[in-house]
Design a protein around this motif. Structure first.
Motif, PDB file in Angstrom:
ATOM      1  N   UNK A   1      46.111  45.197  30.013  1.00 17.96           N
ATOM      2  CA  UNK A   1      47.521  44.986  29.673  1.00 17.96           C
ATOM      3  C   UNK A   1      48.470  45.744  30.580  1.00 17.96           C
ATOM      4  N   UNK A   2      48.052  46.926  31.066  1.00 17.00           N
ATOM      5  CA  UNK A   2      48.972  47.764  31.827  1.00 17.00           C
ATOM      6  C   UNK A   2      48.718  47.738  33.337  1.00 17.00           C
ATOM      7  N   UNK A   3      47.450  47.616  33.760  1.00 13.24           N
ATOM      8  CA  UNK A   3      47.136  47.537  35.198  1.00 13.24           C
ATOM      9  C   UNK A   3      46.056  46.487  35.389  1.00 13.24           C
ATOM     10  N   UNK A   4      46.486  45.256  35.305  1.00 13.33           N
ATOM     11  CA  UNK A   4      45.536  44.152  35.289  1.00 13.33           C
ATOM     12  C   UNK A   4      44.610  44.116  36.502  1.00 13.33           C
ATOM     13  N   UNK A   5      45.147  44.408  37.687  1.00 11.61           N
ATOM     14  CA  UNK A   5      44.325  44.280  38.909  1.00 11.61           C
ATOM     15  C   UNK A   5      43.142  45.249  38.869  1.00 11.61           C
ATOM     16  N   UNK A   6      43.341  46.389  38.221  1.00  6.62           N
ATOM     17  CA  UNK A   6      42.257  47.375  38.115  1.00  6.62           C
ATOM     18  C   UNK A   6      41.184  46.859  37.150  1.00  6.62           C
ATOM     19  N   UNK A   7      41.617  46.376  35.997  1.00  7.80           N
ATOM     20  CA  UNK A   7      40.671  45.889  34.990  1.00  7.80           C
ATOM     21  C   UNK A   7      39.900  44.660  35.497  1.00  7.80           C
ATOM     22  N   UNK A   8      40.595  43.788  36.232  1.00  2.00           N
ATOM     23  CA  UNK A   8      39.913  42.586  36.734  1.00  2.00           C
ATOM     24  C   UNK A   8      38.767  42.937  37.669  1.00  2.00           C
ATOM     25  N   UNK A   9      38.982  43.970  38.478  1.00  2.00           N
ATOM     26  CA  UNK A   9      37.915  44.355  39.402  1.00  2.00           C
ATOM     27  C   UNK A   9      36.705  44.900  38.644  1.00  2.00           C
ATOM     28  N   UNK A  10      36.974  45.655  37.588  1.00  2.00           N
ATOM     29  CA  UNK A  10      35.861  46.178  36.789  1.00  2.00           C
ATOM     30  C   UNK A  10      35.086  45.032  36.145  1.00  2.00           C
ATOM     31  N   UNK A  11      35.816  44.034  35.648  1.00  2.00           N
ATOM     32  CA  UNK A  11      35.147  42.884  35.024  1.00  2.00           C
ATOM     33  C   UNK A  11      34.366  42.101  36.070  1.00  2.00           C
ATOM     34  N   UNK A  12      34.927  41.988  37.267  1.00  2.00           N
ATOM     35  CA  UNK A  12      34.214  41.298  38.351  1.00  2.00           C
ATOM     36  C   UNK A  12      32.866  41.984  38.598  1.00  2.00           C
ATOM     37  N   UNK A  13      32.889  43.316  38.663  1.00  2.00           N
ATOM     38  CA  UNK A  13      31.647  44.057  38.914  1.00  2.00           C
ATOM     39  C   UNK A  13      30.614  43.814  37.817  1.00  2.00           C
ATOM     40  N   UNK A  14      31.085  43.793  36.567  1.00  2.00           N
ATOM     41  CA  UNK A  14      30.166  43.562  35.446  1.00  2.00           C
ATOM     42  C   UNK A  14      29.526  42.186  35.537  1.00  2.00           C
ATOM     43  N   UNK A  15      30.347  41.187  35.884  1.00  2.00           N
ATOM     44  CA  UNK A  15      29.857  39.811  35.974  1.00  2.00           C
ATOM     45  C   UNK A  15      28.895  39.650  37.146  1.00  2.00           C
ATOM     46  N   UNK A  16      29.250  40.281  38.255  1.00  2.00           N
ATOM     47  CA  UNK A  16      28.413  40.180  39.455  1.00  2.00           C
ATOM     48  C   UNK A  16      27.029  40.770  39.190  1.00  2.00           C
ATOM     49  N   UNK A  17      27.011  41.909  38.542  1.00  2.00           N
ATOM     50  CA  UNK A  17      25.747  42.580  38.245  1.00  2.00           C
ATOM     51  C   UNK A  17      24.884  41.718  37.314  1.00  2.00           C
ATOM     52  N   UNK A  18      25.522  41.065  36.345  1.00  2.00           N
ATOM     53  CA  UNK A  18      24.786  40.193  35.425  1.00  2.00           C
ATOM     54  C   UNK A  18      24.246  38.976  36.175  1.00  2.00           C
ATOM     55  N   UNK A  19      25.072  38.460  37.082  1.00  2.00           N
ATOM     56  CA  UNK A  19      24.664  37.283  37.857  1.00  2.00           C
ATOM     57  C   UNK A  19      23.463  37.620  38.759  1.00  2.00           C
ATOM     58  N   UNK A  20      23.521  38.806  39.369  1.00  2.00           N
ATOM     59  CA  UNK A  20      22.427  39.212  40.249  1.00  2.00           C
ATOM     60  C   UNK A  20      21.103  39.343  39.501  1.00  2.00           C
ATOM     61  N   UNK A  21      21.193  39.608  38.207  1.00  2.00           N
ATOM     62  CA  UNK A  21      19.976  39.711  37.400  1.00  2.00           C
ATOM     63  C   UNK A  21      19.631  38.367  36.746  1.00  2.00           C
ATOM     64  N   UNK A  22      20.312  37.315  37.168  1.00  2.00           N
ATOM     65  CA  UNK A  22      20.124  35.961  36.618  1.00  2.00           C
ATOM     66  C   UNK A  22      20.264  35.924  35.101  1.00  2.00           C
ATOM     67  N   UNK A  23      21.177  36.704  34.566  1.00  2.00           N
ATOM     68  CA  UNK A  23      21.369  36.700  33.108  1.00  2.00           C
ATOM     69  C   UNK A  23      22.023  35.400  32.663  1.00  2.00           C
ATOM     70  N   UNK A  24      21.568  34.857  31.530  1.00  2.00           N
ATOM     71  CA  UNK A  24      22.174  33.651  30.965  1.00  2.00           C
ATOM     72  C   UNK A  24      23.440  33.988  30.188  1.00  2.00           C
ATOM     73  N   UNK A  25      23.496  35.222  29.715  1.00  2.00           N
ATOM     74  CA  UNK A  25      24.694  35.632  29.000  1.00  2.00           C
ATOM     75  C   UNK A  25      24.758  37.160  28.970  1.00  2.00           C
ATOM     76  N   UNK A  26      25.923  37.667  28.554  1.00  2.00           N
ATOM     77  CA  UNK A  26      26.101  39.112  28.409  1.00  2.00           C
ATOM     78  C   UNK A  26      26.273  39.380  26.919  1.00  2.00           C
ATOM     79  N   UNK A  27      25.527  40.377  26.396  1.00  2.00           N
ATOM     80  CA  UNK A  27      25.690  40.736  24.984  1.00  2.00           C
ATOM     81  C   UNK A  27      26.598  41.953  24.904  1.00  2.00           C
ATOM     82  N   UNK A  28      27.612  41.885  24.018  1.00  2.00           N
ATOM     83  CA  UNK A  28      28.559  42.997  23.898  1.00  2.00           C
ATOM     84  C   UNK A  28      28.585  43.565  22.485  1.00  2.00           C
TER      85      UNK A  28
END
Lengths: 288, 194
Positions: A198-225
């Protein structure tokens, strides 16, 4: 097994599917969740930067209400969990804070002397219900489903639920009990950006990108939260991540309780799976 | 990225009170034992977005460079993930120090604290009204006060959430809202611990 249930604000709105899936599976586990009567907001992180006493007083009111019923508290939201634990700790260790908080509570006819145990829902499932019971309830094992176990920050820190702060394994074990494969997920406790979306979107988006990339590299079908804010950031903002980074992530982000429900044979609607932004196709029964 | 500039400081410009002003934070005295190892900065998932990394912030606080800390982006970039706090070899409660510095910056009405002030103020209003957070009210209030001309960019996300039934429009207040309001008023009056 009876707990005072503290859903928290998000579970009535953006995290509604979390609440729906919890209510759909609790009974199967013989887990009685008695919602704290007339609970209020835990203060999130916003209050901490303005007025500590206000923040602690909000959580203390919820703890005081739970104390009346003499039950331990279970919170599904990681931020609520941290606030409850933090309030308990500061009230116990800092007499000045305890005095002020009780002075504030007295204005509402309440008092809190401490002693209520607060747990995160994941901990209750793994430790109180137990994985043997979970295994016994599995009707439709999640065979072949590769899941990235994402713990997020606030159940791992600063009040860790298990011995290893660096490498918690509770969620991994739970996913395995459901028949799924918990992929090695190096980002398992790295922040999603939380309220920075909400306050610094560009920072949060990069963190989410990293999380998604790491899951993709492990061929995950989904992320459990395990937290409604993680779910919204990684799921609902996934499209924005793709726009900004030119990626094409399409990884469903589901609550661990939804995966439990699927494995227990509960219907997708009852688990709120229809509320995901990235459709969790792999989890839906074929033909829907 | 700003170019590196040598900084010349005169003793009279230094302000050693900052550390004392946040000294109520339990464990804060450990800041004095910071060994500048940089574990915090290396651990921090967002240090790349800070002008001064957490390690530097501690050096600045100890050196008395108040304005640089208070006017910097570091304290407002901290996402409260507590990673640094659990790894610090000197057991400095770093996240709590960041919160304490934020509260100082708000109290001093520093420019960079304005967004956080707005968010907190609107949050208090929403919780004071309903007893709970009502996300759509909070986001609308916050956006209209901080960036009214670009608020429309949030529409697609808002529409997605609405469609999925994840953004109830009507807020409902808790039953005993009156007593909660009295608690909140008293807590505000008692203020922070500083």
């Amino acid at each position: 097994m009876k707990f005072a249930y503290y859903p928290g604000c998000s579970l009535h709105a953006t995290g509604r599917a979390y609440d729906e899936s919890i209510r759909s599976i609790a009974g199967l586990m013989n887990l009685t969740l008695e919602e704290i009567d007339d609970w209020n907001c835990c203060g999130a992180t916003a209050y901490m930067s303005v007025n500590e006493i206000l923040s602690f007083s909000l959580s203390a009111r919820n703890l005081a209400l739970a104390a009346k019923r003499g039950l331990p508290v279970v919170a599904p939201c990681s931020a609520c969990y941290t606030n409850l634990r933090k309030t308990e700790k500061y009230l116990a260790e800092t007499p000045d804070i305890k005095r002020k908080v009780n002075e504030a509570l007295a204005a509402g006819g309440l008092r809190y002397d401490g002693g209520v145990v607060s747990k995160h829902l994941l901990q209750v499932v793994v430790e109180d219900v137990g994985l043997d019971k979970v295994r016994a309830l599995v009707k439709r094992p999640l065979v072949g489903l590769k899941v990235a176990p994402y713990y997020g920050c606030q159940i791992a820190r600063p009040f860790p639920m298990e011995e290893s702060v660096e490498n918690p394994v509770m969620l991994d074990r739970l996913l395995e009990a459901l028949g799924a494969v918990a992929v090695p997920y190096a980002m398992k406790t790295v922040c999603c950006g939380g309220a920075l979306m909400g306050t610094r979107e560009e920072v949060a988006l990069r963190l989410c990108r990293n999380l998604l990339l790491c899951a993709q590299q492990q061929s995950a079908n989904c992320i459990a939260v395990t937290c409604p804010l993680c779910q919204m950031n990684v799921d609902t903002y996934q499209g924005r991540v793709n726009e900004v980074y030119g990626t094409s992530f399409n990884i469903p982000v589901v609550y661990f309780t939804q995966l439990m429900g699927v494995a227990f044979g509960v219907g997708a609607e009852d688990l709120g799976l229809n509320r995901c932004t990235v459709p969790p196709t792999a989890l839906l029964p074929t033909g829907t | 990225m700003k170019r590196l500039q040598p900084t010349v400081l005169y003793e009279k410009s230094l302000d050693l009170d900052l550390l004392r002003e946040i000294s109520h934070v339990p464990g804060i005295e450990n800041v004095k034992h910071c060994i500048q190892c940089g574990t915090c900065s290396g651990t921090c998932p967002v240090s790349w977005a800070m002008e001064d990394t957490p390690r530097k912030v501690f050096a600045l606080v100890r050196a008395g460079m108040r304005d640089r800390v208070m006017d910097g982006t570091a304290i407002w970039t901290c996402a409260s993930c507590y990673y640094c706090s659990v790894r610090c070899p000197q057991e400095i409660p770093i996240t709590e120090v960041m919160y304490a510095l934020k509260r100082r910056a708000i109290r001093e009405n520093r420019e960079k604290s304005r967004n956080a002030q707005t968010l907190s103020r609107e949050f208090v209003k929403v919780v004071g009204k309903y007893g709970r957070n009502h996300e759509i009210s909070l986001m609308a209030r916050f956006l209209m006060r901080t960036r009214p001309f670009t608020a429309f960019r949030e529409m697609p996300i808002g529409m997605t959430l609405l469609r999925q039934g994840r953004l109830p429009l009507a807020g409902h207040h808790i039953r005993d809202i009156e007593s909660l309001r009295r608690i909140m008023a008293k807590a505000e009056e008692l203020g922070g611990t500083e």
